[in-house]
Design an enzyme around this catalytic site. Structure first.
Site: not given
Ligand code: CMP
Length: 139
Positions: A10, A50, A58, A86, A92, A103, A113, A116, A127
């Site tokens: 990100k 998203y 948010f 993950r 998250t 993270r 964070n 993704h 995705e």
């Protein structure tokens, strides 16, 4: 089984020059980066990616954040790639993430964070096709 998952590094992370450090975490965990591109998302792209969060409070901030600088979109491949990614990302909310995770080490906040990752094999397929043609994925 061998799987693929979609990862996004990100804007908070690209801004701080963390692409290589994050990629090293993936590779050290046995995930191969089989496709990767750095791009500036448009508002429409970030909003569509998203869309599942459209009703969340948010959502607008998330879209603004995701277009605030370049992202690196990538396909990770390996044994149980969705779950493994993950694990290495961590929770998250970085305050809840285990110490060794991306993270915990790098994220600035629950929004900024750093990464993704797809949350299921089915979402991973959707995705991945959002960003990549099959011919761009080179195991
Ligand atoms: P990600 O895994 O990309 O999925 C949705 C994103 O929304 C999440 O990471 C965060 O960047 C962002 N976000 C911001 N606030 C929240 C929140 N309260 N709960 C979950 N996700 C949030």
């Amino acid at each position: 089984a061998k799987e693929r998952t979609l990862s996004i590094i990100k804007p908070d992370a690209t801004r701080r020059n963390l692409t290589g450090k994050i990629n090293a975490v993936f590779e050290d965990a046995g995930l191969s980066i089989v496709a990767q591109k750095r791009m500036q998302l448009t508002p429409a792209q970030a909003g569509a990616f998203y869309a599942v969060h459209k009703e969340r409070p948010f959502y607008n901030d998330l879209v603004s954040f995701m277009i605030s600088g370049p992202v690196v979109v990538q396909v990770l491949e390996g044994e149980n790639a969705v779950a493994k990614n993950r694990d290495v990302m961590g929770a998250t909310d970085p305050k809840k993430a285990e110490a060794h995770t991306i993270r915990a080490q790098f994220a600035e906040s629950i929004e900024a964070n750093s990464v993704h990752g797809s949350d299921s094999a089915e979402n991973a397929a959707n995705e991945i096709s959002f960003f990549f043609a099959e011919t761009e994925i080179l195991p």
